[in-house]
Design an enzyme around this catalytic site. Sequence first.
Site, PDB file in Angstrom:
ATOM      1  N   ASP A 384       0.829  -1.216   0.000  1.00 60.24           N
ATOM      2  CA  ASP A 384       0.000   0.000   0.000  1.00 60.24           C
ATOM      3  C   ASP A 384       0.859   1.260   0.000  1.00 60.24           C
ATOM      4  OD1 ASP A 384      -2.405   1.340  -0.040  1.00 60.24           O
ATOM      5  OD2 ASP A 384      -2.531   1.464   2.150  1.00 60.24           O
ATOM      6  N   GLY A 385       0.262   2.329  -0.521  1.00 58.92           N
ATOM      7  CA  GLY A 385       0.923   3.643  -0.474  1.00 58.92           C
ATOM      8  C   GLY A 385       1.413   4.132  -1.826  1.00 58.92           C
ATOM      9  N   ASN A 386       1.076   3.410  -2.898  1.00 60.88           N
ATOM     10  CA  ASN A 386       1.536   3.819  -4.232  1.00 60.88           C
ATOM     11  C   ASN A 386       1.008   5.201  -4.605  1.00 60.88           C
ATOM     12  OD1 ASN A 386       2.493   1.265  -4.370  1.00 60.88           O
ATOM     13  ND2 ASN A 386       1.082   0.519  -5.940  1.00 60.88           N
ATOM     14  N   ARG A 388      -0.279   7.703  -2.778  1.00 65.99           N
ATOM     15  CA  ARG A 388       0.223   8.825  -1.975  1.00 65.99           C
ATOM     16  C   ARG A 388       1.680   9.122  -2.308  1.00 65.99           C
ATOM     17  NH1 ARG A 388      -1.258   6.340   3.434  1.00 65.99           N
ATOM     18  NH2 ARG A 388      -1.678   4.571   2.060  1.00 65.99           N
ATOM     19  N   TRP A 389       2.424   8.093  -2.599  1.00 64.28           N
ATOM     20  CA  TRP A 389       3.839   8.284  -2.975  1.00 64.28           C
ATOM     21  C   TRP A 389       3.927   9.147  -4.235  1.00 64.28           C
ATOM     22  CZ3 TRP A 389       6.548   6.952  -7.425  1.00 64.28           C
ATOM     23  CH2 TRP A 389       7.950   7.026  -7.352  1.00 64.28           C
ATOM     24  N   HIS A 401       1.854   3.189  -9.155  1.00 67.68           N
ATOM     25  CA  HIS A 401       1.698   1.747  -9.373  1.00 67.68           C
ATOM     26  C   HIS A 401       2.868   1.196 -10.188  1.00 67.68           C
ATOM     27  CE1 HIS A 401      -2.054   2.191  -7.428  1.00 67.68           C
ATOM     28  NE2 HIS A 401      -2.634   2.853  -8.422  1.00 67.68           N
ATOM     29  N   THR A 430     -11.104  -6.555  -4.343  1.00 69.66           N
ATOM     30  CA  THR A 430     -12.440  -6.450  -4.941  1.00 69.66           C
ATOM     31  C   THR A 430     -13.035  -5.066  -4.665  1.00 69.66           C
ATOM     32  OG1 THR A 430     -13.161  -7.642  -2.961  1.00 69.66           O
ATOM     33  CG2 THR A 430     -13.113  -8.897  -4.990  1.00 69.66           C
ATOM     34  N   TRP A 433     -12.257  -1.637  -7.254  1.00 75.45           N
ATOM     35  CA  TRP A 433     -13.017  -1.243  -8.449  1.00 75.45           C
ATOM     36  C   TRP A 433     -13.681   0.119  -8.258  1.00 75.45           C
ATOM     37  CZ3 TRP A 433     -11.890  -3.671 -12.688  1.00 75.45           C
ATOM     38  CH2 TRP A 433     -11.535  -5.026 -12.673  1.00 75.45           C
ATOM     39  N   LEU A 495      10.191 -20.469  -4.854  1.00 71.93           N
ATOM     40  CA  LEU A 495       9.282 -19.583  -4.119  1.00 71.93           C
ATOM     41  C   LEU A 495       7.917 -19.652  -4.790  1.00 71.93           C
ATOM     42  CD1 LEU A 495       8.805 -17.024  -2.197  1.00 71.93           C
ATOM     43  CD2 LEU A 495       9.372 -15.666  -4.206  1.00 71.93           C
ATOM     44  N   SER A 560      -7.716  -4.680   5.466  1.00 72.56           N
ATOM     45  CA  SER A 560      -8.461  -4.392   4.230  1.00 72.56           C
ATOM     46  C   SER A 560      -8.891  -5.642   3.468  1.00 72.56           C
ATOM     47  CB  SER A 560      -7.646  -3.465   3.315  1.00 72.56           C
ATOM     48  OG  SER A 560      -7.276  -2.304   3.994  1.00 72.56           O
ATOM     49  N   GLU A 571       1.696 -13.003  12.464  1.00 75.35           N
ATOM     50  CA  GLU A 571       2.311 -11.876  13.162  1.00 75.35           C
ATOM     51  C   GLU A 571       2.115 -10.659  12.267  1.00 75.35           C
ATOM     52  OE1 GLU A 571       3.743 -11.862  16.174  1.00 75.35           O
ATOM     53  OE2 GLU A 571       3.125 -13.961  16.340  1.00 75.35           O
TER      54      GLU A 571
HETATM   55  C1  IPE Z   1      -5.405  -2.626   0.042  1.00 71.54           C
HETATM   56  O1  IPE Z   1      -5.094  -1.316  -0.158  1.00 71.54           O
HETATM   57  C2  IPE Z   1      -5.441  -3.308  -1.278  1.00 71.54           C
HETATM   58  C3  IPE Z   1      -4.171  -3.424  -1.960  1.00 71.54           C
HETATM   59  C4  IPE Z   1      -3.023  -3.044  -1.521  1.00 71.54           C
HETATM   60  C5  IPE Z   1      -4.244  -4.031  -3.246  1.00 71.54           C
HETATM   61  P1  IPE Z   1      -6.220  -0.216  -0.216  1.00 71.54           P
HETATM   62  O2  IPE Z   1      -5.496   1.060  -0.443  1.00 71.54           O
HETATM   63  O3  IPE Z   1      -7.247  -0.573  -1.190  1.00 71.54           O
HETATM   64  O4  IPE Z   1      -6.805  -0.297   1.249  1.00 71.54           O
HETATM   65  P2  IPE Z   1      -7.760   0.705   2.029  1.00 71.54           P
HETATM   66  O5  IPE Z   1      -8.950   0.934   1.151  1.00 71.54           O
HETATM   67  O6  IPE Z   1      -7.002   1.959   2.235  1.00 71.54           O
HETATM   68  O7  IPE Z   1      -8.060   0.005   3.284  1.00 71.54           O
HETATM   69  C1  IPE Z   2      -1.842   0.174  -3.225  1.00 71.89           C
HETATM   70  O1  IPE Z   2      -1.597   1.520  -3.290  1.00 71.89           O
HETATM   71  C2  IPE Z   2      -2.073  -0.428  -4.583  1.00 71.89           C
HETATM   72  C3  IPE Z   2      -3.475  -0.738  -4.857  1.00 71.89           C
HETATM   73  C4  IPE Z   2      -4.457  -0.605  -4.016  1.00 71.89           C
HETATM   74  C5  IPE Z   2      -3.778  -1.206  -6.168  1.00 71.89           C
HETATM   75  P1  IPE Z   2      -2.764   2.574  -3.257  1.00 71.89           P
HETATM   76  O2  IPE Z   2      -3.158   2.876  -4.659  1.00 71.89           O
HETATM   77  O3  IPE Z   2      -3.846   2.137  -2.382  1.00 71.89           O
HETATM   78  O4  IPE Z   2      -2.006   3.794  -2.635  1.00 71.89           O
HETATM   79  P2  IPE Z   2      -2.577   4.796  -1.562  1.00 71.89           P
HETATM   80  O5  IPE Z   2      -3.003   4.006  -0.390  1.00 71.89           O
HETATM   81  O6  IPE Z   2      -3.704   5.495  -2.216  1.00 71.89           O
HETATM   82  O7  IPE Z   2      -1.422   5.683  -1.289  1.00 71.89           O
HETATM   83 MG    MG Z   3      -4.159   2.426  -0.338  1.00 67.21          MG
END
Ligand code: IPE
Ligand code: IPE
Ligand code: MG
Length: 617
Positions: A384-386, A388-389, A401, A430, A433, A495, A560, A571
């Site tokens: 997560d965090g793509n 916002r980065w 992404h 899911t 979307w 792996l 999530s 853990e």
């Molecule tokens: C969880 O990230 C799903 C993936 C990393 C693919 P989200 O960004 O969708 O999660 P929420 O909505 O912030 O909980």
């Molecule tokens: C996770 O990064 C990747 C996917 C959910 C596909 P996000 O796109 O959720 O990035 P943030 O959380 O908005 O930074």
């Molecule tokens: Mg996210």
Amino acid sequence: MHPARVYRSSGIHDPVLRRGYEECRRATRARGEIEYAVSLLLPPPLRIATWALYGAGVTVDCLADTAQPSDTKDAGRAERLEAWISAFDADLRDGRSTDPVRKALIHTMLTWNLPPGFMHTQFEQLRLDAHGRRFATWEEWRRYNGLVTTPFLLRAASLMMRVAGLSAEPESIASGVPEAAVAWQTAADAILLTDALVDLSEDLADGHVPLPQEALDEAGVRRADLLDRRSTPAFEELVRRLADRARGWLDRTPVPPVLHPAVGIALGAYTDLYRLRLRAAADAPAALLLRRPAVPGGARLRVLLPARTRVALAWTLFPLPVRPCPPPEPAGPPAGPARAEATEARPLTTERRPVVPPAPHPSGARPPRLPAGAVPRHVAIVMDGNGRWATARGLPRPEGHRAGADALVDVVHGALEIGLKYLTVYAFSTENWKRPADELQALMQEVPRQLRRITDDAKPLDVRVRWAGLRSRLPADVIETLVDAEQGTRDRTGLTLTVCLNYGGRAEITAAAAHLAQEAVAGRIDPASVSEHAFARHLHVPELPDVDLLLRTGGDQRTSNFLPWQATYAELLFLDTPWPEVDRRDLWDAIEQYARRTRRYGSVPRIPAQARPAHGA
Ligand code: IPE
Ligand code: IPE
Ligand code: MG
């Protein structure tokens, strides 16, 4: 069939693993003459599982029972047993072992997805055994058997039901199908009572009288006479009465009609052989004090020969409906006879393409050296965090992404370097979307592109790709890439990378429940027999092991909808770093942190005092 062929056809090529199974086979043959004869009636994968479960049981039992000359008292036995159990726990967590017997046992447990806790009831009682065992009453005797041997028997029953294509966990046999449980329990009592009689001379040599004091008192048999190997008319009468009782129990345990016909025949042969054993015991009671009675060879063959013919016919008519799922073997050195044999044994697989080793990290960083067993078996990551980065850099979210995909490739290399067996990544949920169309489009383009980077034919890593998720709404080319990646990497053993794409944990559980309901409505399963294990067989990737470490990047502390079933005991570790900035060193750090945690699974830790890590370490 020669054992080497049995191993080959069960897909066992690793020489250490074979040695473990061989040790178990020999222990089974030596201590369980009847079990061994019956195991030969079973198809190879089930046959070797019988050897592992029975043979490992014998090995552990011997640790507890056999006093070595250096032992001054029972403490030596207890220590050996404790060391074996601790090593077993560590090996099981790791999914591998350097001890051949434990390796075979763990291989069987993983192949048939046996719960780790199931060996523990046995260990617990063996701990008591190590300090000498005495039964005052039949009640105590039964309780002991219920703890030590019945779990094994119910486990065997459950395996046999699965061979018939039915799901029936020991716990569900015991709770859901009470008549079946009573039948197995009665059979177990009959077998244990028979064994108590035939093993009497060995138990006496160890100073144990395996019969309840109550039974001796009632019959007027003195314990001291038994320990001195003095037969009396009262003892002979007791043996005859107990043999009658065990025979009565055996007669009350019809082979359940639900079993595969071949398994039914094998079980029939098993009880017939036990009847012969009982007759041999009752025919010469006094001799039981000196040696095990031998079952006459002719009578044995009269049971086994027709059983062999009928079993062979039954397997031909109704082939094994269940395919056990062996854990991948470690990739061994490519040369030598073992390799040649492996190729010969897998005629359906095309020749294994060479793989390239993981590329080192540009910084030259090397994976930390961790003790065996400290590396988790299964790490799952919420990447997560793509977005916002990217936003923080003034870039459109899809750029995040793209950068995130590079991070994944580096982490996969690092996972290979540290020897991780399962890495599962959350790529698209899911719920995702709900995102804007341009972001969805970028994501759907990125996924196939990155997957090809990992499975690229020119630079294939030793990575097996699996996909967990739903087809619905996914573009056809994405589905095709995922399916191709799964197909193209089937022969990889390093792996397993499970890509959770269009994945939702609740959707996965709901689909499994719906599937089970369909099976029940169609009459293929008994709803009362649905167990956790049976349920898990209907998940997207049934063989995915439990998650050991669940990591989420990007600063949020939630899961999530990711792997709710598999991560119940994981853990958890949360990193603030956004996923595009993560590389393999973060994975290694996380694994080092994991290695310092104590996992209890609801129990209390059994760590020898001197090996306990310092508080807070
Ligand atoms: C969880 O990230 C799903 C993936 C990393 C693919 P989200 O960004 O969708 O999660 P929420 O909505 O912030 O909980
Ligand atoms: C996770 O990064 C990747 C996917 C959910 C596909 P996000 O796109 O959720 O990035 P943030 O959380 O908005 O930074
Ligand atoms: Mg996210």
